[in-house]
Design a protein around this motif. Structure first.
Motif, short mmCIF file in Angstrom:
data_model
loop_
_atom_site.label_atom_id
_atom_site.label_comp_id
_atom_site.label_asym_id
_atom_site.label_seq_id
_atom_site.Cartn_x
_atom_site.Cartn_y
_atom_site.Cartn_z
N PHE A 111 -0.38 -12.97 -3.30
CA PHE A 111 -1.04 -11.71 -2.98
C PHE A 111 -2.32 -11.52 -3.78
O PHE A 111 -3.35 -11.08 -3.24
CB PHE A 111 -0.08 -10.55 -3.24
N GLU A 119 -5.95 -7.77 3.61
CA GLU A 119 -4.60 -7.24 3.39
C GLU A 119 -4.51 -5.78 3.83
O GLU A 119 -3.52 -5.36 4.44
CB GLU A 119 -4.22 -7.36 1.91
N ILE A 123 -2.34 -3.91 7.02
CA ILE A 123 -1.55 -2.69 6.95
C ILE A 123 -1.97 -1.72 8.05
O ILE A 123 -1.12 -1.08 8.69
CB ILE A 123 -1.68 -2.03 5.56
N ASN A 166 2.84 -9.04 1.20
CA ASN A 166 2.31 -7.86 1.90
C ASN A 166 2.70 -7.87 3.37
O ASN A 166 3.06 -6.83 3.94
CB ASN A 166 0.79 -7.81 1.75
N THR A 170 4.91 -5.00 5.38
CA THR A 170 4.54 -4.29 6.61
C THR A 170 5.68 -4.35 7.62
O THR A 170 5.94 -3.39 8.35
CB THR A 170 3.26 -4.84 7.25
#
Length: 270
Positions: A111, A119, A123, A166, A170
């Protein structure tokens, strides 16, 4: 011209239950495209949403030609909240009874080494846009007294995943949202399904910089999901997804995190 009814199992009943129209996001490729083809085969009129207008127009032409349905195109970048609102506004006059929220993408690698804007954009697409559209259409479905919503979860939604932290987060949001909405909306005649496939052989892996050498086809996912809609809260479509879940389920959550980290390391080795 009358609609061509599906040559696909119980699909005519699906159209009768939710129809006459469906909106599919991410329809230009992969899972979204497979959903669009199966729904056209079932006789649904379609509103196809994705960024690539040319690809959408080609698909809409193909589906209109083969199935005598009405196929409309809405080109939109779902990372942009204003464009998501435009999609909602443009569909207000259509009797949409089924939402397939298949748009989404992933990232991979540590990440802290990733591009922050990419990133955050993920989202926006995987969570924010999905929430906007689900909120809009769930309200419409409650008003019309019936409807169906398919939200694309993933095998990675059920634990943290190193090297896809990440992205997995989500999908955990999507999974949890679908479970809650399934309970909230069922008394209003609205079915909500979380579809949680394993690796899928589509363009997803290339964009996410993952090497996916074996997996399910997008059509496996579409068929399994449509079959489960109205019958289950979560479906793991395809044999591979079920096999992977069976292998992971006995492990405590830290063990699943460790195992998924090893899997992801193999898929993202440069």
């Amino acid at each position: 011209m009358p609609h061509s009814r599906a040559r696909f199992g119980t699909r005519p009943r699906l159209c009768d239950r939710y129809g006459p129209a469906a909106l599919v996001t991410g329809a230009s490729d992969g899972i979204g495209r497979a959903f669009a083809r199966r729904l056209a085969e079932a006789g649904f009129d379609l509103i196809l949403v994705a960024r690539r207008e040319v690809a959408l127009a080609e698909l809409a032409h193909e589906l209109r030609s083969h199935h005598a349905i009405d196929g409309q195109v809405l080109a939109a970048d779902l990372s942009d909240g204003e464009q998501v609102r435009r999609v909602a506004k443009a569909t207000a006059g259509h009797d949409v009874g089924l939402l397939i929220a298949a748009a989404g993408y992933g990232t991979s690698g540590p990440f802290i080494d990733g591009d922050l804007e990419a990133e955050l954009s993920m989202i926006d697409v995987n969570c924010r846009a999905l929430a906007q559209l689900t909120h809009t259409f769930a309200r419409r479905f409650v008003e019309r007294g019936r409807g169906g919503i398919v939200l694309m979860s993933s095998l990675v939604a059920f634990q943290g995943v190193p090297r896809a932290a990440n992205y997995a987060a989500t999908k955990a949001y999507v999974q949890t949202l679908a479970e809650g909405l399934h309970a909230e909306l069922r008394s209003h005649g609205v079915d909500v399904l979380a579809s949680a496939p394993g690796p899928v052989l589509s363009g997803f892996g290339q964009r996410a910089a993952m090497r996916i050498t074996s997996g399910q086809t997008p059509d496996d996912v579409a068929v399994g999901s449509l079959h489960a809609l109205g019958r289950r809260t979560t479906v793991r479509p395809g044999f591979l997804a079920k096999a992977l879940e069976t292998g992971l389920k006995p492990l405590p959550r830290p063990g699943r995190v460790l195992m998924m980290g090893k899997v992801m390391a193999g898929m993202t080795a440069r």
